[in-house]
Structure formats: structure tokens, C-alpha cells
Motif scaffolding. Structure first.
Motif, mmCIF file in Angstrom:
data_model
loop_
_atom_site.group_PDB
_atom_site.id
_atom_site.type_symbol
_atom_site.label_atom_id
_atom_site.label_comp_id
_atom_site.label_asym_id
_atom_site.label_seq_id
_atom_site.Cartn_x
_atom_site.Cartn_y
_atom_site.Cartn_z
ATOM 1 N N MET A 119 0.830 -1.210 0.000
ATOM 2 C CA MET A 119 0.000 0.000 0.000
ATOM 3 C C MET A 119 0.863 1.257 0.000
ATOM 4 O O MET A 119 0.562 2.236 -0.685
ATOM 5 C CB MET A 119 -0.925 0.002 1.225
ATOM 6 N N LEU A 120 1.962 1.229 0.773
ATOM 7 C CA LEU A 120 2.879 2.362 0.800
ATOM 8 C C LEU A 120 3.497 2.596 -0.580
ATOM 9 O O LEU A 120 3.534 3.725 -1.077
ATOM 10 C CB LEU A 120 3.982 2.114 1.834
ATOM 11 N N ILE A 121 3.958 1.511 -1.200
ATOM 12 C CA ILE A 121 4.561 1.630 -2.535
ATOM 13 C C ILE A 121 3.532 2.159 -3.541
ATOM 14 O O ILE A 121 3.851 3.022 -4.371
ATOM 15 C CB ILE A 121 5.120 0.267 -2.991
ATOM 16 N N GLU A 122 2.321 1.661 -3.451
ATOM 17 C CA GLU A 122 1.275 2.111 -4.364
ATOM 18 C C GLU A 122 0.995 3.599 -4.170
ATOM 19 O O GLU A 122 0.851 4.359 -5.148
ATOM 20 C CB GLU A 122 -0.004 1.302 -4.137
ATOM 21 N N ALA A 123 0.921 4.051 -2.903
ATOM 22 C CA ALA A 123 0.659 5.461 -2.621
ATOM 23 C C ALA A 123 1.812 6.339 -3.107
ATOM 24 O O ALA A 123 1.592 7.421 -3.684
ATOM 25 C CB ALA A 123 0.440 5.666 -1.123
ATOM 26 N N MET A 124 3.051 5.882 -2.883
ATOM 27 C CA MET A 124 4.221 6.633 -3.361
ATOM 28 C C MET A 124 4.197 6.754 -4.882
ATOM 29 O O MET A 124 4.476 7.827 -5.442
ATOM 30 C CB MET A 124 5.502 5.930 -2.899
ATOM 31 N N ALA A 125 3.846 5.664 -5.546
ATOM 32 C CA ALA A 125 3.792 5.682 -7.010
ATOM 33 C C ALA A 125 2.680 6.603 -7.504
ATOM 34 O O ALA A 125 2.862 7.337 -8.486
ATOM 35 C CB ALA A 125 3.587 4.265 -7.540
ATOM 36 N N ASP A 126 1.525 6.580 -6.821
ATOM 37 C CA ASP A 126 0.431 7.472 -7.216
ATOM 38 C C ASP A 126 0.866 8.931 -7.151
ATOM 39 O O ASP A 126 0.546 9.741 -8.035
ATOM 40 C CB ASP A 126 -0.785 7.257 -6.312
#
Length: 264
Positions: free
Chosen positions: A179-186
Motif C-alpha cells: 500500500m505504501l509503494i502504491e501510494a508513493m507511485a500514485d
């Protein structure tokens, strides 16, 4: 047959792959059973192991038996196989909430059991597994099981009282990290970065940061301070994370996870 799996899902497949890759067992020394013919065929095609639809066949033939079915199916699975499990066999479990006392009660006899909690990074050989053997497992057998578990990552022998904390700290935590990686990518995409590149930058940053913690031995707070230059960009980002309750959200999520594990 040296190693048997009851249940051939993703976690079982990750474990099989690591064990075969490290040469601990050959494919022909491993057998898996699953109610799903498609699931059995998948691991047979991927790893070349023996497969069957009969749980009792696996339980009766394997020197080490790994129960990799979902926790809600443990009771019925053990009821099905318990009379063919011999006292010299070792049973490895990977179900949260299923204590050594509960497992012994289900088998209704003395059985060598090692309760474990691996995590999905086992699929890339970077798992973290906690293991807790019962009193019937000898030191030699404990070392043997640890060697098996080390085929797909790192292993720590822990007291059983810490197992629910392990569930939240490493068992479930890959979801938080994803979830953290996804949020950073967003956020990177919002700033104009192509999404495939954004995932790569974010994931590598998380991977490298974790490696720094493990290899330097420094406190995470010290490593964080090394990035936070006075009046710089990072300290401002940290300030916003603190303002939004980042740490508190992680802590509360993990406490809830551990509590659910205790009640399973």
C-alpha cells in the motif's frame, strides 16, 4: 517421500520453489495434495513434484508434513489425516491463531509439531519466518526444519507468546508495504512520472531502505535523520506524515491485526 504438502496454494508453491532451488529436496522427493485439480497441476507443471488428490496419502508417506490449507480448514483436515500421522513424522503448520495446544488437541496424541508463520516474500526467496516447535521436537529435528525454512528466507525461533506479534509484524505487513509503494507511485504519477517507472522508483527505495536497516545495524530513527537535511525537502515530508498520524495508523493497524490473530 521426504516432504509433503497438504494444500498447494501460493505460499506452498513459494516454499516448494525455494526448497528445490536450494537443492534441499529433489522434486521427486516432494508430494502435494489439494482439493483443486487445477492447483495440483499448477505446482506439478512449475516444480515437477508428485501430486495427488488424497490428503491421507501425503500424510502417510511424508517424513515432514506441511499443512498449508487456510486456517478455517485446519480442524477438518487434521481430523481426516490424524490416524495416519506417525509419531516420528514432523508436522509444520502455517496457520495464524492455531496454537500448539490447539493442534495437539486436534491430533489427540503426541505429535512433533513446528508452528510457523512465513510471509509472501518467500515467493522471491526473501521471506521472514517465525518458528516455534513443541516439546516433542528434538534439537536435531529443530535444526532440520530450520534448514528447510531457510530455503525461502530468514528464520527465527521464537517463544509461542510472540506469534501473534509476528503475524502483524511480518506475516501481514507485506500488504501494508505494498500500500505504501502504491501510494508513493500514485504521488509520483501525479507529478508526471510514468506509472511503471513510478513503481520501480518507489519499490527500489523501500527495498534499499530495508536493506540499510538490516545491514548497517543502525536504528531506523538514525537512518531517517541521515536523510533529513535542515530546512530540506525530506523533513517537510516527515512533518506532514507526522501531522497525518502515519506512525499511529501503522501501530493501530498492527495491534488490530494481532488481536484478530489471537481470536482465530
Amino acid at each position: 517421500m521426504k516432504l509433503g504438502f497438504i494444500g498447494t496454494g501460493n505460499m506452498a508453491g513459494a516454499i516448494m520453489g525455494g526448497i528445490i532451488k536450494k537443492g534441499i529436496f529433489k522434486p521427486e522427493e516432494i508430494m502435494g495434495s489439494d482439493i483443486s485439480e487445477q492447483g495440483r497441476k499448477r505446482v506439478q507443471d512449475m516444480y515437477g513434484i508428485c501430486v495427488t488428490g488424497d490428503n491421507r496419502e501425503v500424510a502417510s508417506k511424508a517424513e515432514v508434513l506441511l499443512l498449508s490449507v487456510k486456517p478455517q480448514f485446519y480442524a477438518e483436515t487434521i481430523a481426516e489425516i490424524k490416524d495416519v500421522v506417525a509419531k516420528e513424522q514432523i508436522v509444520i503448520t502455517i496457520a495464524p491463531g492455531k496454537t500448539l495446544d490447539w493442534l495437539r488437541e486436534q491430533f489427540g496424541k503426541e505429535v512433533k509439531i513446528v508452528r510457523t508463520m512465513p510471509n509472501t516474500p518467500a515467493m522471491v526467496g526473501e521471506g521472514m519466518t517465525a518458528a516455534c516447535p513443541n516439546e516433542f521436537v528434538t534439537e536435531e529435528e529443530k535444526a532440520y526444519v530450520q534448514k528447510i525454512l531457510e530455503a525461502f528466507g530468514k528464520v527465527e525461533i521464537i517463544p509461542e507468546r510472540l506469534m501473534d506479534a509476528v503475524v502483524s509484524t511480518s506475516g501481514s505487513s507485506p500488504a501494508y508495504v505494498f500500500m505504501l509503494i502504491e501510494a508513493m507511485a500514485d504521488a509520483a504519477v501525479a507529478d508526471g512520472m510514468p506509472r511503471p517507472q513510478a513503481y520501480k522508483f518507489a519499490a527500489q527505495a523501500v527495498y534499499g531502505s530495508a536493506k540499510m536497516v538490516l545491514e548497517t545495524g543502525k536504528h531506523p530513527g538514525e537512518l531517517k535523520d541521515m536523510v533529513c537535511s535542515p530546512a530540506g525537502t525530506t523533513i517537510e515530508a516527515v512533518r506532514v506524515l507526522e501531522e497525518k498520524g502515519f506512525r499511529s495508523a501503522v501501530i493501530e493497524a498492527m495491534k488490530t491485526c494481532a488481536e484478530v490473530s489471537r481470536k482465530m
